[in-house]
Design an enzyme around this catalytic site. Structure first.
Site, PDB file in Angstrom:
ATOM      1  N   ASP A   1      -2.846 -47.027 -21.580  1.00 32.20           N
ATOM      2  CA  ASP A   1      -2.340 -47.756 -22.734  1.00 32.20           C
ATOM      3  C   ASP A   1      -3.496 -48.027 -23.715  1.00 32.20           C
ATOM      4  OD1 ASP A   1       0.319 -49.278 -23.595  1.00 32.20           O
ATOM      5  OD2 ASP A   1      -1.326 -50.699 -23.932  1.00 32.20           O
TER       6      ASP A   1
ATOM      7  N   ASP B   1       8.194 -42.778 -19.692  1.00 32.05           N
ATOM      8  CA  ASP B   1       7.584 -43.733 -20.618  1.00 32.05           C
ATOM      9  C   ASP B   1       8.413 -43.817 -21.898  1.00 32.05           C
ATOM     10  OD1 ASP B   1       5.900 -45.254 -22.261  1.00 32.05           O
ATOM     11  OD2 ASP B   1       4.090 -44.251 -21.553  1.00 32.05           O
TER      12      ASP B   1
ATOM     13  N   HIS C   1       5.965 -46.023 -17.947  1.00 26.71           N
ATOM     14  CA  HIS C   1       4.713 -46.271 -18.669  1.00 26.71           C
ATOM     15  C   HIS C   1       3.580 -46.685 -17.741  1.00 26.71           C
ATOM     16  CE1 HIS C   1       2.241 -47.225 -22.132  1.00 26.71           C
ATOM     17  NE2 HIS C   1       2.034 -48.456 -21.668  1.00 26.71           N
TER      18      HIS C   1
END
Length: 312
Positions: free
Chosen positions: A113, A262, A291
């Site tokens: 991320d 995701d 994710h």
């Protein structure tokens, strides 16, 4: 800030370490042999903290030094007043820890991320300290062709960014993220996607919500998306990466393990962006992960990372 002694029912058994080298109380895990020449640094993103990597730290630390920082405003790190919580500040905080305090070299960056942009910028500033890059559900802005267009497409298509854009426009973004202690589980499950909802136990919920005790403790979790959905119109444009530093990083061994479910960073945009940077690097598609592959498929992610470490 989560107390140093908190273990979340034994699921987080790692000793807390702290530094104030960057001007705030920053927490990090430092496990494994100190003499190891190729440390592994795991960087979390939004809205998580080092707890994201709990299944990997123990096994990896049997053979490698493992360092896991909590970014400013997350986990066991402080959320100080007067900080911008913008990307550049997170990069400077990481430099203070990895360079000034720990002086790490031959680093394997493991990025998730927002850990991707933070780690990529750190790598561009210190290419000589980087040995490898392992990415999972993140993006790496390294000056590769087509990156900007792919990120614009993701911004338009992503459930997370569609929500963040609309929430910023109607004024609810700071309200929702400012109450992350109550909303963080929904954000992770619904807008980013946890593919195995059975892992969401009361301990899991408490671990990811514990930092966010009030609006003041939510500055970090608010500012990450706001950088994209409400950029400062007076801010100077981002500088292009130094081509020499970028070339050095793009020549390093790299790998992407992508959770294909995701809904925040969409694989159809993230995978081409990674391949534009590292055309010969392996890309592993994790069909049963969203994710957060380290939550959905931790054993597979660990095996891939260990194979990457041993084969490069």
């Amino acid at each position: 800030m989560i107390p140093a002694e908190e273990t979340f029912d034994g699921t987080w058994p790692f000793r807390a370490n702290y530094t104030e080298a960057a001007g705030f109380r920053q927490h990090y895990v430092d496990e494994g042999p100190r003499g190891q020449s190729d440390p592994v640094v795991l960087l979390h993103g939004e809205p998580t903290w080092g707890y994201l990597w709990r299944h990997l730290i123990g096994p990896l630390s049997r053979t490698h030094r493992v360092v896991v920082p909590d970014h400013m405003g997350f986990g066991k790190s402080a959320t100080p007043d007067g900080s911008s919580y913008l990307l550049g500040e997170h990069v400077r905080n990481l430099e203070s820890l990895l360079v000034d305090v720990l002086d790490l070299k031959q680093i394997t960056l493991v990025l998730h991320d927002w850990g991707g942009p933070i780690g990529a910028e750190f790598a561009l500033r210190h290419p000589g300290r980087i040995a490898r890059v392992f990415a999972t559900n993140t993006v790496l802005p390294l000056g590769q062709p087509g990156y900007g267009e792919l990120m614009v497409a993701n911004f338009v298509d992503s459930a997370w960014f569609r929500w963040a854009r609309a929430a910023q426009q109607d004024g609810s973004l700071e309200e929702v993220l400012g109450n992350a202690g109550s909303t963080v589980t929904h954000l992770m499950l619904a807008l980013q996607t946890v593919a195995r909802p059975q892992i969401v136990t009361p301990t899991w919920v408490r671990a990811y919500s514990a930092h966010f005790t009030g609006r003041a403790e939510c500055r970090g979790v608010i500012r990450f998306p706001q950088q994209l959905v409400a950029p400062d119109p007076d801010a100077p444009p981002a500088a292009a990466p130094d081509p020499v530093a970028a070339a050095a990083i793009l020549a390093k061994p790299a790998m992407l393990a992508e959770g294909m479910r995701d809904t925040a960073l969409l694989p159809r945009h993230v995978i081409p962006a990674f391949r534009a940077a590292f055309p010969d690097a392996p890309v592993i598609e994790l069909a049963d992960a969203g994710h957060f592959p380290s939550e959905d498929t931790p054993e597979t992610l660990l095996a891939l990372l260990q194979l990457f470490l041993h084969s490069t």
